[in-house]
Write a protein that holds these residues in place. Structure first.
Motif, PDB file in Angstrom:
ATOM      1  N   LEU A 199     123.269  28.709  -1.132  1.00  0.00           N
ATOM      2  CA  LEU A 199     123.144  30.011  -0.471  1.00  0.00           C
ATOM      3  C   LEU A 199     123.870  30.053   0.861  1.00  0.00           C
ATOM      4  N   GLU A 200     124.461  28.926   1.255  1.00  0.00           N
ATOM      5  CA  GLU A 200     125.252  28.867   2.478  1.00  0.00           C
ATOM      6  C   GLU A 200     126.690  28.521   2.115  1.00  0.00           C
ATOM      7  N   GLN A 201     127.539  28.362   3.116  1.00  0.00           N
ATOM      8  CA  GLN A 201     128.971  28.271   2.823  1.00  0.00           C
ATOM      9  C   GLN A 201     129.458  26.834   2.704  1.00  0.00           C
ATOM     10  N   GLY A 202     129.665  26.414   1.466  1.00  0.00           N
ATOM     11  CA  GLY A 202     130.394  25.184   1.213  1.00  0.00           C
ATOM     12  C   GLY A 202     129.658  23.894   1.512  1.00  0.00           C
ATOM     13  N   VAL A 203     130.367  22.796   1.244  1.00  0.00           N
ATOM     14  CA  VAL A 203     129.859  21.465   1.538  1.00  0.00           C
ATOM     15  C   VAL A 203     129.943  21.244   3.042  1.00  0.00           C
ATOM     16  N   SER A 204     128.910  20.637   3.606  1.00  0.00           N
ATOM     17  CA  SER A 204     128.956  20.301   5.026  1.00  0.00           C
ATOM     18  C   SER A 204     128.687  18.811   5.194  1.00  0.00           C
ATOM     19  N   MET A 205     129.340  18.221   6.165  1.00  0.00           N
ATOM     20  CA  MET A 205     129.204  16.794   6.433  1.00  0.00           C
ATOM     21  C   MET A 205     129.122  16.583   7.943  1.00  0.00           C
ATOM     22  N   PRO A 206     127.974  16.926   8.527  1.00  0.00           N
ATOM     23  CA  PRO A 206     127.869  16.859   9.986  1.00  0.00           C
ATOM     24  C   PRO A 206     127.735  15.442  10.542  1.00  0.00           C
ATOM     25  N   HIS A 207     127.425  14.491   9.662  1.00  0.00           N
ATOM     26  CA  HIS A 207     127.208  13.120  10.128  1.00  0.00           C
ATOM     27  C   HIS A 207     128.042  12.142   9.309  1.00  0.00           C
ATOM     28  N   GLY A 208     129.347  12.389   9.280  1.00  0.00           N
ATOM     29  CA  GLY A 208     130.249  11.582   8.474  1.00  0.00           C
ATOM     30  C   GLY A 208     130.230  10.105   8.827  1.00  0.00           C
ATOM     31  N   ARG A 209     130.080   9.809  10.111  1.00  0.00           N
ATOM     32  CA  ARG A 209     130.065   8.406  10.530  1.00  0.00           C
ATOM     33  C   ARG A 209     128.864   7.667   9.960  1.00  0.00           C
ATOM     34  N   ASP A 210     127.720   8.343   9.926  1.00  0.00           N
ATOM     35  CA  ASP A 210     126.512   7.729   9.376  1.00  0.00           C
ATOM     36  C   ASP A 210     126.653   7.518   7.870  1.00  0.00           C
ATOM     37  N   VAL A 211     127.277   8.473   7.190  1.00  0.00           N
ATOM     38  CA  VAL A 211     127.547   8.330   5.763  1.00  0.00           C
ATOM     39  C   VAL A 211     128.444   7.113   5.526  1.00  0.00           C
ATOM     40  N   PHE A 212     129.488   7.008   6.324  1.00  0.00           N
ATOM     41  CA  PHE A 212     130.431   5.894   6.209  1.00  0.00           C
ATOM     42  C   PHE A 212     129.705   4.559   6.360  1.00  0.00           C
ATOM     43  N   ILE A 213     128.892   4.446   7.402  1.00  0.00           N
ATOM     44  CA  ILE A 213     128.200   3.189   7.688  1.00  0.00           C
ATOM     45  C   ILE A 213     127.272   2.798   6.543  1.00  0.00           C
ATOM     46  N   ASN A 214     126.507   3.741   6.037  1.00  0.00           N
ATOM     47  CA  ASN A 214     125.540   3.425   4.985  1.00  0.00           C
ATOM     48  C   ASN A 214     126.212   3.185   3.635  1.00  0.00           C
ATOM     49  N   ALA A 215     127.289   3.905   3.344  1.00  0.00           N
ATOM     50  CA  ALA A 215     128.040   3.637   2.113  1.00  0.00           C
ATOM     51  C   ALA A 215     128.600   2.220   2.131  1.00  0.00           C
ATOM     52  N   CYS A 216     129.114   1.822   3.289  1.00  0.00           N
ATOM     53  CA  CYS A 216     129.698   0.482   3.424  1.00  0.00           C
ATOM     54  C   CYS A 216     128.629  -0.608   3.408  1.00  0.00           C
ATOM     55  N   LEU A 217     127.388  -0.234   3.655  1.00  0.00           N
ATOM     56  CA  LEU A 217     126.277  -1.177   3.596  1.00  0.00           C
ATOM     57  C   LEU A 217     125.726  -1.305   2.178  1.00  0.00           C
ATOM     58  N   TYR A 218     125.450  -0.164   1.552  1.00  0.00           N
ATOM     59  CA  TYR A 218     124.725  -0.190   0.281  1.00  0.00           C
ATOM     60  C   TYR A 218     125.594  -0.535  -0.922  1.00  0.00           C
ATOM     61  N   MET A 219     126.839  -0.114  -0.954  1.00  0.00           N
ATOM     62  CA  MET A 219     127.657  -0.421  -2.135  1.00  0.00           C
ATOM     63  C   MET A 219     127.905  -1.919  -2.303  1.00  0.00           C
ATOM     64  N   PRO A 220     128.267  -2.660  -1.257  1.00  0.00           N
ATOM     65  CA  PRO A 220     128.397  -4.114  -1.428  1.00  0.00           C
ATOM     66  C   PRO A 220     127.048  -4.778  -1.746  1.00  0.00           C
ATOM     67  N   LYS A 221     125.998  -4.310  -1.100  1.00  0.00           N
ATOM     68  CA  LYS A 221     124.678  -4.912  -1.286  1.00  0.00           C
ATOM     69  C   LYS A 221     124.214  -4.806  -2.733  1.00  0.00           C
ATOM     70  N   VAL A 222     124.296  -3.614  -3.314  1.00  0.00           N
ATOM     71  CA  VAL A 222     123.815  -3.436  -4.688  1.00  0.00           C
ATOM     72  C   VAL A 222     124.776  -4.063  -5.693  1.00  0.00           C
ATOM     73  N   SER A 223     126.066  -4.169  -5.340  1.00  0.00           N
ATOM     74  CA  SER A 223     127.018  -4.861  -6.216  1.00  0.00           C
ATOM     75  C   SER A 223     126.635  -6.328  -6.364  1.00  0.00           C
ATOM     76  N   LEU A 224     126.292  -6.955  -5.262  1.00  0.00           N
ATOM     77  CA  LEU A 224     125.869  -8.362  -5.304  1.00  0.00           C
ATOM     78  C   LEU A 224     124.559  -8.507  -6.072  1.00  0.00           C
ATOM     79  N   GLN A 225     123.694  -7.524  -5.970  1.00  0.00           N
ATOM     80  CA  GLN A 225     122.407  -7.597  -6.673  1.00  0.00           C
ATOM     81  C   GLN A 225     122.590  -7.579  -8.194  1.00  0.00           C
ATOM     82  N   VAL A 226     123.497  -6.744  -8.700  1.00  0.00           N
ATOM     83  CA  VAL A 226     123.695  -6.720 -10.156  1.00  0.00           C
ATOM     84  C   VAL A 226     124.345  -8.016 -10.635  1.00  0.00           C
ATOM     85  N   LEU A 227     125.207  -8.590  -9.816  1.00  0.00           N
ATOM     86  CA  LEU A 227     125.809  -9.879 -10.181  1.00  0.00           C
ATOM     87  C   LEU A 227     124.760 -10.981 -10.213  1.00  0.00           C
TER      88      LEU A 227
END
Length: 314
Positions: A199-227
Motif C-alpha cells: 500500500l506504499e511506494q516500492g521496496v525500501s531499504m533504510p538500513h542497508g548497512r545492517d542488512v549487509f552485516i547480517n547477510a555476511c554473518l548468517y550465510m557463511p554460518k549456516v553454510s558451515l552448519q549444513v556441511l
C-alpha cells in the motif's frame, strides 16, 4: 530427496545501468562498484509473476519424460505476487491440470527457495507426497520504485522451477542431503532492514548497512552448519551459490569461508537481484558445468532476516 530437473525463465528486456543514470544521475560505474550489477531483466507489460512461473514450469517438463499427472505436490514461492488470493502455486496447478493435490505458496522473502524445498521435505517425510514441483518467481519491477537512489537500481525479474522426487528417478538426479533454515528477526534491524509494503511506494531499504552485516554473518554460518551436519568441511565444496543480493556480499561470504572466487556462482552482474528465484536460476544456468560427485552449497538471506542453506550433491 532428489532434484530431477531444474529450469529457469528470464524476460527478454535488458535494462542497463545507463537507465538509472538518465533517471537518477547514478553513474554506471558507481552502481557496478557498489553492487556488481551491470544490467537486469524486466518483465514485459503482458508478463507477471505467474506468467514467468508458468514458462519456467513448461521448460521444466520439456526436460523430462515425467508427466505432470504424476505430480502430487506443488509449492510456490514469491514476495511479489500477481494475486494475493489465487496464489502462484494454484495458477501452476490450474495450468498443469493436476487436480486434488496439496498446493501451497509461501514467502520468507529472498530465502523462500530453501524454505519451499523444506516444505517438500516435510511432505515427503510424512508420506503425503512423492513428487513435487517447486516454483520461484519474482516480478520485482512491478513493485520497485526506480527513483529510489538507495535500492531502485537493484532489482530484476525472473523465475525458476525444480522437479523434486522422494526416490531417485535417474542417474543424473542431484541429491539434496541437508537443509537448514532459520529466522534471525531478533537481530539488528531485521524488521525494517528491507521492506515492501504493497500500500506504499516500492521496496525500501533504510538500513542497508545492517542488512549487509547480517547477510555476511548468517550465510557463511549456516553454510558451515549444513556441511558439518553431513560430516564435510569447506574443502569439500565445489561451488557456492549465495543469494544474489549484492556481489560485494557474495565476495565477503566466500572470503569468510576461505573459498576461491572460482567456486562462486553469481548471476547478479547480468540479472540484478531476482529475489528468491536468484539461486535457483543460477543452479539452472550452471547445470551443464557440474560433474558427478561435486558438492554445491546454496545459501540464502532475506528480509526479516530469514536465512538458510542446502547441500546438494551432483
Amino acid at each position: 530427496m532428489y532434484i530431477h530437473a531444474v529450469s529457469h525463465y528470464l524476460p527478454s528486456e535488458v535494462i542497463g545501468n545507463e537507465h538509472f543514470t538518465r533517471l537518477n544521475g547514478l553513474s554506471s560505474e558507481w552502481i557496478t562498484e557498489r553492487t556488481g550489477i551491470r544490467e537486469r531483466r524486466k518483465a514485459a507489460p503482458d508478463e507477471n509473476t505467474n506468467t514467468m512461473a508458468l514458462e519456467a514450469v513448461r521448460r521444466l517438463f520439456d526436460q523430462t519424460t515425467i508427466d505432470p499427472s504424476q505430480i502430487d505436490l506443488i509449492v510456490g514461492a514469491t514476495y511479489t505476487p500477481y494475486d494475493t488470493i489465487v496464489t502462484l502455486a494454484h495458477v501452476v496447478q490450474h495450468n498443469l491440470g493436476v487436480p486434488d493435490i496439496p498446493v501451497i505458496s509461501i514467502s520468507t522473502a529472498c530465502s523462500s527457495l530453501i524454505n519451499a524445498i523444506e516444505v517438500v521435505e516435510g511432505y515427503f517425510a510424512m508420506n503425503k507426497a512423492t513428487l513435487a514441483v517447486v516454483v520461484v518467481s519474482e516480478h520485482n519491477t512491478a513493485y520497485n520504485n526506480e527513483t529510489d537512489t538507495v535500492s531502485g537500481h537493484l532489482w530484476g525479474d525472473g523465475a525458476s522451477a525444480l522437479l523434486i522426487s522422494r526416490e531417485r528417478i535417474s542417474e543424473d538426479d542431484m541429491t539434496i542431503h541437508t537443509i537448514i533454515t532459520g529466522g534471525a528477526a531478533t537481530s539488528g534491524k531485521a524488521t525494517t532492514g528491507v521492506m515492501l509494503k504493497p500500500l506504499e511506494q516500492g521496496v525500501s531499504m533504510p538500513h542497508g548497512r545492517d542488512v549487509f552485516i547480517n547477510a555476511c554473518l548468517y550465510m557463511p554460518k549456516v553454510s558451515l552448519q549444513v556441511l558439518e551436519k553431513h560430516n564435510l568441511t569447506i574443502d569439500d565444496v565445489d561451488y557456492l551459490i549465495p543469494h544474489q543480493a549484492n556481489l560485494r556480499i557474495s565476495l565477503n561470504v566466500i572470503n569468510t569461508l576461505k573459498l576461491p572466487e572460482s567456486k562462486l556462482l553469481s548471476n547478479i552482474q547480468k540479472l540484478g537481484n531476482t529475489g528468491c528465484a536468484g539461486c535457483a536460476i543460477a543452479l539452472s544456468e550452471n547445470r551443464g558445468i557440474f560433474q558427478k560427485g561435486q558438492n554445491i552449497v546454496l545459501t540464502v538471506f532475506g528480509g526479516g532476516y530469514s536465512f538458510g542453506a542446502m547441500l546438494v550433491e551432483v
